[in-house]
Motif scaffolding. Structure first.
Motif, PDB file in Angstrom:
ATOM      1  N   LEU A 110       0.841  -1.202   0.000  1.00 34.79           N
ATOM      2  CA  LEU A 110       0.000   0.000   0.000  1.00 34.79           C
ATOM      3  C   LEU A 110       0.874   1.249   0.000  1.00 34.79           C
ATOM      4  N   ALA A 111       1.969   1.203   0.750  1.00 31.19           N
ATOM      5  CA  ALA A 111       2.893   2.337   0.751  1.00 31.19           C
ATOM      6  C   ALA A 111       3.529   2.511  -0.620  1.00 31.19           C
ATOM      7  N   SER A 112       3.890   1.408  -1.254  1.00 26.92           N
ATOM      8  CA  SER A 112       4.478   1.472  -2.597  1.00 26.92           C
ATOM      9  C   SER A 112       3.477   1.997  -3.617  1.00 26.92           C
ATOM     10  N   ALA A 113       2.205   1.767  -3.358  1.00 26.27           N
ATOM     11  CA  ALA A 113       1.147   2.266  -4.239  1.00 26.27           C
ATOM     12  C   ALA A 113       0.742   3.695  -3.891  1.00 26.27           C
ATOM     13  N   GLU A 114       1.411   4.290  -2.919  1.00 25.92           N
ATOM     14  CA  GLU A 114       1.177   5.677  -2.496  1.00 25.92           C
ATOM     15  C   GLU A 114      -0.245   5.896  -1.995  1.00 25.92           C
ATOM     16  N   LEU A 115      -0.710   4.948  -1.169  1.00 29.58           N
ATOM     17  CA  LEU A 115      -2.072   5.038  -0.653  1.00 29.58           C
ATOM     18  C   LEU A 115      -2.135   5.389   0.831  1.00 29.58           C
ATOM     19  N   ILE A 116      -0.984   5.469   1.509  1.00 29.49           N
ATOM     20  CA  ILE A 116      -1.035   5.589   2.970  1.00 29.49           C
ATOM     21  C   ILE A 116      -0.551   6.929   3.487  1.00 29.49           C
ATOM     22  N   SER A 117      -0.337   7.900   2.641  1.00 27.42           N
ATOM     23  CA  SER A 117       0.305   9.144   3.075  1.00 27.42           C
ATOM     24  C   SER A 117      -0.402   9.811   4.250  1.00 27.42           C
ATOM     25  N   ASP A 118      -1.722   9.729   4.302  1.00 25.35           N
ATOM     26  CA  ASP A 118      -2.478  10.403   5.354  1.00 25.35           C
ATOM     27  C   ASP A 118      -3.034   9.448   6.396  1.00 25.35           C
ATOM     28  N   HIS A 119      -2.566   8.214   6.399  1.00 25.31           N
ATOM     29  CA  HIS A 119      -3.166   7.208   7.273  1.00 25.31           C
ATOM     30  C   HIS A 119      -2.106   6.461   8.082  1.00 25.31           C
ATOM     31  N   PRO A 120      -2.299   6.339   9.404  1.00 22.98           N
ATOM     32  CA  PRO A 120      -1.419   5.466  10.190  1.00 22.98           C
ATOM     33  C   PRO A 120      -1.583   4.018   9.731  1.00 22.98           C
ATOM     34  N   VAL A 121      -0.495   3.253   9.745  1.00 23.60           N
ATOM     35  CA  VAL A 121      -0.557   1.845   9.327  1.00 23.60           C
ATOM     36  C   VAL A 121       0.305   1.000  10.250  1.00 23.60           C
ATOM     37  N   THR A 122       0.038  -0.303  10.201  1.00 19.88           N
ATOM     38  CA  THR A 122       0.876  -1.279  10.865  1.00 19.88           C
ATOM     39  C   THR A 122       1.041  -2.458   9.919  1.00 19.88           C
ATOM     40  N   LEU A 123       1.941  -3.369  10.264  1.00 17.78           N
ATOM     41  CA  LEU A 123       2.163  -4.558   9.444  1.00 17.78           C
ATOM     42  C   LEU A 123       2.879  -5.598  10.290  1.00 17.78           C
ATOM     43  N   HIS A 124       3.273  -6.699   9.649  1.00 21.53           N
ATOM     44  CA  HIS A 124       3.874  -7.806  10.384  1.00 21.53           C
ATOM     45  C   HIS A 124       5.044  -7.302  11.230  1.00 21.53           C
ATOM     46  N   TRP A 125       5.099  -7.774  12.479  1.00 24.25           N
ATOM     47  CA  TRP A 125       6.097  -7.271  13.434  1.00 24.25           C
ATOM     48  C   TRP A 125       7.534  -7.441  12.923  1.00 24.25           C
ATOM     49  N   ALA A 126       7.785  -8.502  12.112  1.00 24.54           N
ATOM     50  CA  ALA A 126       9.159  -8.800  11.706  1.00 24.54           C
ATOM     51  C   ALA A 126       9.742  -7.752  10.765  1.00 24.54           C
ATOM     52  N   VAL A 127       8.876  -6.950  10.123  1.00 26.75           N
ATOM     53  CA  VAL A 127       9.393  -5.981   9.148  1.00 26.75           C
ATOM     54  C   VAL A 127       9.074  -4.543   9.538  1.00 26.75           C
ATOM     55  N   LEU A 128       8.671  -4.330  10.781  1.00 29.43           N
ATOM     56  CA  LEU A 128       8.337  -2.976  11.221  1.00 29.43           C
ATOM     57  C   LEU A 128       9.529  -2.028  11.085  1.00 29.43           C
ATOM     58  N   SER A 129      10.690  -2.446  11.568  1.00 30.93           N
ATOM     59  CA  SER A 129      11.860  -1.564  11.516  1.00 30.93           C
ATOM     60  C   SER A 129      12.280  -1.287  10.075  1.00 30.93           C
ATOM     61  N   GLU A 130      12.254  -2.320   9.258  1.00 26.61           N
ATOM     62  CA  GLU A 130      12.638  -2.148   7.858  1.00 26.61           C
ATOM     63  C   GLU A 130      11.657  -1.236   7.136  1.00 26.61           C
TER      64      GLU A 130
END
Length: 311
Positions: A110-130
């Motif tokens: 979604l970030a790569s598709a430029e859809l999250i600029s105005d929205h907080p997001v989360t994802l799998h814990w293993a890739v949060l830092s990356e």
């Protein structure tokens, strides 16, 4: 009618997909909701899960349908997918969706598709830092799931289940969400006793919660008062209510009732017992009392469950 579109990328998790899809299936099978879903892949060809399971899409991305939820499910390989045609496909499908969900590593796409600029997001814990390094402007949150505007997100399987149950509760009511959750709470996480009968809650919640829920299971045919439940658990009625509200989001009496009604539905769908027998096995004085309680909770008569017997 509620329409859900799943966009699967190679390397997706079977478990995450099940936690998103099976609760919807449970709600649909209640007969209460006109609910449909379709499976898509970015190139319209078969898509392969992380464990090698291949799924053939039943729709095509170049002819998108309007949907309530577009769920983008990515797992391993998300970095490569972000460099290919995936983001463009997501943008095209998102124009026809009320809500777009990034599941597992889906928020990366979604970030790569430029859809999250105005929205907080989360994802799998293993890739949060990356993710934070790759998208420094993103509003990353260390949450199990987020429902913000039209962009929702979650991490792995358990948080995907929480997100879907929250959606079901909002769209179809708490009774439907409870019934969908029982597949996981009283099957996947319990110790079975005999056959399909009710079992004991094995690993969900605190020790006091497990103790009380097990008491509810054991006394389904002869329900206890809340005072008796609280006494057996070594709690006051007020403490018992706080415990259930904090850990399960509903009052203990409501949970007890929905447990009994869910068991009644299971018996109606899978046995030849008449409604009087089912009522007695679930703590109701007669078929009429059971039918009234079931209709109030689920919005349709229990007799309709007879049509949902597994084949």
């Amino acid at each position: 009618m509620t329409n859900v579109t799943f966009l699967l990328f190679d390397g997706f998790s079977n478990m995450v997909l099940s936690c998103l899809l099976e609760p919807l299936r449970a709600v649909r099978d209640q007969g209460q909701a006109d609910l449909h879903w379709q499976i898509l892949s970015p190139d319209n060809g078969p898509v392969c899960s992380s464990s090698g399971l291949s799924i053939t899409p039943d729709g095509r991305t170049h002819a998108p349908q309007a949907c309530d939820l577009l769920i983008v499910l990515a797992g391993y390989g998300f970095r490569a997918h972000a460099q290919g045609d995936g983001p463009a496909v997501i943008r095209r499908l998102s124009r026809h969706a009320q809500v777009v969900v990034g599941a597992d590593t889906g928020a990366w796409l979604l970030a790569s598709a430029e859809l999250i600029s105005d929205h907080p997001v989360t994802l799998h814990w293993a890739v949060l830092s990356e993710f934070a390094e790759a998208f420094p402007q993103a509003q990353l949150r260390f949450e199990r799931y987020l429902k913000t505007g039209r962009i929702w997100s979650c991490g792995g399987a358990s948080s995907a289940l929480d997100l879907m149950l929250a959606f079901i509760a909002e769209r179809f009511g708490p009774a439907s969400a409870f019934f969908a959750s029982t597949m996981f709470l009283h099957d996947a996480e319990r110790q079975q006793t005999h056959g399909r009968g009710p079992g004991r809650l094995a690993g969900k919640g605190t020790a006091k919660l497990r103790q009380t829920v097990n008491l509810m299971v054991e006394t389904m045919e002869t329900p206890l008062t809340l005072k008796a439940l609280a006494d057996k658990a070594g709690l006051t009625v007020r403490s018992l209510d706080r415990l259930f509200q904090a850990e399960l989001g509903m009052a203990p009496g409501r949970y007890y009732q929905l447990m009994r009604l869910s068991h009644a539905r299971d018996l109606a769908a899978s046995t030849e017992f008449d409604l009087r027998e089912i009522a007695l096995r679930c703590g109701y004085s007669d078929a009429s009392a059971l039918s009234k309680a079931f209709s109030r909770a689920f919005g349709h008569p229990i007799r309709k469950s007879r049509g949902n017997r597994p084949r």
